[in-house]
Design a protein around this motif. Sequence first.
Motif, short mmCIF file in Angstrom:
data_model
loop_
_atom_site.label_atom_id
_atom_site.label_comp_id
_atom_site.label_asym_id
_atom_site.label_seq_id
_atom_site.Cartn_x
_atom_site.Cartn_y
_atom_site.Cartn_z
N VAL A 184 52.39 43.80 9.18
CA VAL A 184 51.51 43.95 10.15
C VAL A 184 50.83 45.31 10.29
O VAL A 184 51.56 46.27 10.34
N VAL A 232 37.95 42.12 5.31
CA VAL A 232 38.92 41.29 5.47
C VAL A 232 39.33 41.64 7.14
O VAL A 232 38.96 42.56 7.89
N LYS A 233 40.23 40.59 7.68
CA LYS A 233 40.64 40.93 9.01
C LYS A 233 41.53 42.03 9.30
O LYS A 233 42.41 41.99 8.45
N VAL A 234 41.44 42.79 10.03
CA VAL A 234 42.18 43.75 10.56
C VAL A 234 42.63 43.96 11.94
O VAL A 234 41.99 43.61 12.92
N PRO A 235 44.23 43.88 12.04
CA PRO A 235 44.91 44.12 11.20
C PRO A 235 45.36 42.93 10.12
O PRO A 235 45.05 41.94 10.54
N GLN A 236 45.94 43.31 9.12
CA GLN A 236 46.45 42.24 8.15
C GLN A 236 47.62 41.94 8.79
O GLN A 236 48.59 42.68 9.24
N MET A 237 47.83 40.64 9.38
CA MET A 237 49.00 40.19 10.10
C MET A 237 49.44 38.90 9.45
O MET A 237 48.85 37.87 9.39
N TRP A 287 52.37 36.90 6.36
CA TRP A 287 53.34 36.84 5.08
C TRP A 287 52.31 37.33 4.09
O TRP A 287 51.45 36.36 3.76
N ASN A 288 52.72 38.02 3.10
CA ASN A 288 51.87 38.29 1.84
C ASN A 288 53.14 38.33 0.65
O ASN A 288 54.13 38.87 1.03
N ASP A 292 36.50 46.36 6.54
CA ASP A 292 36.01 45.26 7.45
C ASP A 292 35.69 44.12 6.75
O ASP A 292 35.31 43.03 7.46
N HIS A 294 47.94 42.44 -2.47
CA HIS A 294 46.75 42.30 -2.33
C HIS A 294 46.21 41.99 -0.99
O HIS A 294 46.63 40.70 -0.72
N TYR A 295 45.43 42.53 -0.39
CA TYR A 295 44.65 42.18 0.68
C TYR A 295 43.23 42.83 0.45
O TYR A 295 43.21 44.03 1.11
#
Lengths: 251, 193
Positions: free
Chosen positions: B139, B109-114, B116-117, B107, B155-156
């Motif tokens: 996503v 990081v924001k979940v979901p990752q949504m 472009w990476n 938590d 990386h996230y």
Amino acid sequence: MLTKRIIPCLDIKNGRTVKGVNFVNLIDAGDPVALAKQYAEKGADELVFLDISATLEGRKTTLEMVLKVAEQVNIPFTVGGGISSVEDVDLLLKSGADKVSINSSAVKRPELINELADKFGSQCVVVAIDAKQIDNQWIVHLAGGSIPTELDLFEWAKEVETRGAGEILFTSMDHDGTKDGFANESLSKLSTTLNIPIIASGGAGTIQHFVDTFQIGKSDAALAASVFHFGEIEIEDLKEALKKNNIEVRI
Amino acid sequence: MNIVLIDYGAGNTKSVQFACNRLGYDPIVSSRAEIIKAADKVIFPGVGHASNAMSRLQTSGLDLLIPTLKQPVLGICLGMQLLCNATEEGATKGLGIFDVQVKRFSDEVKVPQMGWNKISNLKTNLFMGLRNNAYMYLVHSYYAELCDDTIAQTHYGVTYSSALKKNNFYGVQFHPEKSSLEGEHVLRNFLNL
């Protein structure tokens, strides 16, 4: 690093693109599929289609449009407007929409958020919240900002997250159509108190407004319509400017 | 070329189908074993909840069929995660092709990752001709850890596997069908394997 997203929003009525200034005075700004393709080529990260058709036929036309967009456009898109059931969402996703956005129907029946998240996954459930300030409190509004509810923006946003929304699209009715900048103070509060992405909407007028909503508003994405539709801001220029400001974007 | 998209009621097959169409291919969407077995290329999409998707695979017997496939198979998003050993989502056991666990993002990081990476450290022909650090659309709330099968990483909060390969099985966490021209490039590479 995950990039900040730039999202043109296309208002759709009976299969055609329209955009209101403060939600009145609709002006035709072209064929949605052609416009969508053009935006994808110019570097838009996502698209939002907001169906403002009032009739059943109008909505059927939109469904055909969704299918055409899915065929021709190679970036993700969200469809919102008039969605009130699991069946509505099922049809849109089967037509190729990546996400759906719900607004009034979630306020009227919050369980819908849980139902959609359970059936289709949080990743495709965007909850749109329109709000404006009344006596220093941000109050959620329905029907394009005309009907106030009892709900406080921040409490409703928290509930929406808890019920399984994957993303929040927050439109400040006080800023929408003004071209005077996004509601960065409340966006920042939403973004730091919630743990899902926040899309800023309402108020885009200049490139600096986008810089500000990412840096001050801590928004994850920014949505705008007329500045893009009428060529006042080119997405390429916008992204270059964001990059110069050390904001991570996809170029 | 005979391309089959596995249809098990838990994948956005339409988008993948359209992306193949844009590349000039006409895939078949099917859940039938004999059709899937006869394909030159198999695409295994997936969205939604892992345990629901896995029980749908089990109901149709596809959980037994998929690991026996010999042609190139591409798992996309949840499809990739289901090819791993197990996922924390609903404590679901996977098909065990990729020897790796799928975990939930913390938590922090924001979940979901949504959005472009970048994908980097690209390996294998799947990424032939693609720039390192290409942007892809992702996503997801769960990720595969780095492992011996990793062929791309992202990386996230943590650095994780955004693509995996083992023998004839490929998996991508990102959506090539929704990742603009560079996503289509990856899909074309897969179809050209």
